[in-house]
Design an enzyme around this catalytic site. Structure first.
Site, mmCIF file in Angstrom:
data_model
loop_
_atom_site.group_PDB
_atom_site.id
_atom_site.type_symbol
_atom_site.label_atom_id
_atom_site.label_comp_id
_atom_site.label_asym_id
_atom_site.label_seq_id
_atom_site.Cartn_x
_atom_site.Cartn_y
_atom_site.Cartn_z
ATOM 1 N N ASP A 10 -14.271 2.692 1.798
ATOM 2 C CA ASP A 10 -13.452 1.574 1.367
ATOM 3 C C ASP A 10 -13.942 0.922 0.087
ATOM 4 O OD1 ASP A 10 -11.586 1.249 3.761
ATOM 5 O OD2 ASP A 10 -13.555 1.392 4.676
ATOM 6 N N LYS A 61 0.636 3.442 -3.175
ATOM 7 C CA LYS A 61 -0.515 4.302 -3.500
ATOM 8 C C LYS A 61 -0.034 5.696 -3.877
ATOM 9 C CE LYS A 61 -4.429 2.632 -0.695
ATOM 10 N NZ LYS A 61 -5.414 3.046 0.326
ATOM 11 N N ASP A 82 -10.698 0.368 7.175
ATOM 12 C CA ASP A 82 -9.511 -0.423 7.492
ATOM 13 C C ASP A 82 -8.268 0.454 7.320
ATOM 14 O OD1 ASP A 82 -9.625 -0.335 4.728
ATOM 15 O OD2 ASP A 82 -9.192 -2.449 4.420
ATOM 16 N N CYS A 88 0.820 -1.207 0.000
ATOM 17 C CA CYS A 88 0.000 0.000 0.000
ATOM 18 C C CYS A 88 0.857 1.260 0.000
ATOM 19 C CB CYS A 88 -0.954 -0.003 1.188
ATOM 20 S SG CYS A 88 -2.233 -1.248 1.044
ATOM 21 N N SER A 103 -14.689 8.790 -0.090
ATOM 22 C CA SER A 103 -13.442 8.223 0.440
ATOM 23 C C SER A 103 -13.700 7.000 1.316
ATOM 24 C CB SER A 103 -12.661 9.241 1.288
ATOM 25 O OG SER A 103 -12.356 10.365 0.544
HETATM 26 CO CO CO Z 1 -9.900 0.430 2.946
HETATM 27 CO CO CO Z 2 -8.930 0.011 -1.096
#
Ligand code: CO
Ligand code: CO
Length: 338
Positions: free
Chosen positions: A48, A18, A220, A15, A46
Site C-alpha cells: 500500500d 485506476k 486495504d 478508485c 505491490s
Molecule cells: Co491500499
Molecule cells: Co494506494
C-alpha cells in the site's frame, strides 16, 4: 449560480479510475533503478505504501492517491479523497502525520469549488491528526483530488502484505459494494447514502483497535476489488486465501445494483487480470461475480491474523467481520467458497 455537478465532468470516478492491474504490471515490472538499503517496501512489492527505515527504530511510510469525484458535493468529495489516501498509511499499521494535496481543476469552474474540496479534506485530515502542509495544482479538463501522505510506525510493528500464515483468519473492516452502488448512484438510481458515509469513514479506528494484537499481514480494499487485494496479499505471503462468500457483508442494495447491471468498468479488467489467480465455484451467477470483482473506493482494512487475535478484534471493533482463513499455498492464491 447553478451548482455544477462534479461527476458530470468525469469519465470514471474514485478508485474505479485506476489503470487496470495487468497494464500496470506490463508497463512497470522490469523497470530498473538503484536500490536503497533503507527501503523496506518499494515499487516491487505491490504494497500500500513505501516503507523507509529511519534507522532509529522507526520507519517512514509514504503513499499517494488521487482520483476524479464520485459525488457532486465538493466537501464530501474532499473528505472521501482524504480518507482514501490516509487509508494506505493505516493499512501499513502506521500513524499518518503530514500530507500534501494534489489538485487538478477545470479553469471554467468556480474557484470556490476548489476551496470547498480542500475544506472537506482538511476536516478529514484534522480528524486523523494530520496537517496538509503543501501541494500542487494543475488546470485540467477533469477535476481530480487526493493527497500524498507521510506517516510513521515502529520498525518492528509495521504491517506489510506478505506475512499471512496458514491458519490465520481473514478480517475485513468495512462492507463491500461501494463501486456497484456508486455506479447506480451516477445513473440516478439510488442516493447511496450508506456507501457515501462509509467512504468518508477513516480506517483510523480499524487500525487502532488492532493495538497489542498479532497482525501477520494487512492491506486495504480499493480499486482492484476484494479479489485483487486478497490476491496480492496471498501471493506476496506465499499462501492461499479461502474466502467464504456467505460471510461477506455488502451494503444494502449492492446485490440489486449488480443484478440490474450497474457494474463499474473496473470490474471487467479486474476479473481479466485475476482469472488464473482466483478460483470461484462454477455455479456463481454473473451478479455474484460482479460483487466479487467490482472496485471499492476507500474500502476497509483486510487483516490476516491468528484466530485468537481475530476473535478479540471483532469483539473490540464491531464494524469488523471474518471473511475466511489462510491455508498453505494451493493452485490458486484465492479460493472463493459458498
Ligand atoms: Co491500499
Ligand atoms: Co494506494
Amino acid at each position: 449560480m447553478e451548482e455544477v455537478k462534479l461527476t458530470s465532468l468525469v469519465r470514471s470516478s474514485g478508485c474505479n479510475a485506476k489503470l487496470p492491474p495487468g497494464d500496470l504490471h506490463a508497463a512497470l515490472d522490469d523497470l530498473r533503478q538503484k536500490k536503497s538499503e533503507f527501503l523496506i517496501e518499494g515499487f516491487e512489492s505491490s504494497d500500500d505504501a513505501l516503507v523507509y527505515d529511519l534507522a532509529d527504530g522507526r520507519v517512514l511510510i509514504e503513499t499517494v492517491d488521487f482520483f476524479p469525484p464520485m459525488v457532486d458535493d465538493p466537501e464530501v468529495f474532499g473528505e472521501i479523497a482524504a480518507a482514501n489516501a490516509l487509508s494506505d498509511i493505516y493499512a501499513m499499521g502506521g500513524e499518518p502525520k503530514i500530507a500534501m494535496s494534489l489538485m487538478c481543476f477545470p479553469s471554467c469552474l468556480d474557484i470556490k469549488i476548489m476551496r470547498r474540496i480542500m475544506e472537506g479534506a482538511i476536516r478529514k485530515t484534522e480528524e486523523a491528526g494530520v496537517v496538509i502542509a503543501g501541494g500542487h495544482t494543475l488546470s485540467d479538463r477533469e477535476p481530480k483530488f487526493g493527497l500524498a501522505v507521510s506517516g510513521f510506525a515502529d520498525k518492528d510493528s509495521v504491517w506489510t502484505n506478505k506475512g499471512a500464515k496458514a491458519g490465520d483468519s481473514i478480517v475485513l473492516t468495512k462492507k463491500l459494494g461501494v463501486g456497484l452502488l456508486m455506479t447506480a448512484h451516477k445513473a440516478g438510481e439510488t442516493a447511496a447514502v450508506e456507501a457515501i458515509a462509509q467512504m468518508r469513514k477513516l480506517n483510523k479506528e480499524a487500525k487502532e483497535n488492532a493495538g497489542g494484537l498479532e497482525i501477520h499481514a494487512a492491506t486495504d480494499v480499493t480499486g482492484f476489488s476484494l479479489m485483487g487485494h486478497s490476491y496480492e496479499a496471498a501471493y506476496a505471503s506465499g499462501v492461499s486465501a479461502v474466502i467464504s462468500f456467505e460471510r461477506l457483508r455488502y451494503l444494502e442494495g449492492a446485490e440489486e445494483a449488480a443484478r440490474y447491471g450497474f457494474v463499474p468498468e473496473g470490474r471487467y479488467t479486474n476479473e481479466d487480470y485475476l482469472q488464473d489467480k482466483v478460483s470461484i465455484p462454477s455455479d456463481f451467477s454473473t451478479a455474484e461475480r460482479d460483487m466479487l470483482f467490482s472496485p471499492e473506493t476507500s474500502g476497509g482494512l483486510l487483516l490476516f491474523m491468528p484466530p485468537e487475535s481475530a476473535a478479540i478484534y471483532i469483539k473490540r471493533f464491531s464494524d469488523a467481520f471474518i471473511i475466511g482463513h489462510v491455508v498453505e499455498k494451493q493452485d490458486y492464491p484465492v479460493i472463493v467458497t459458498r
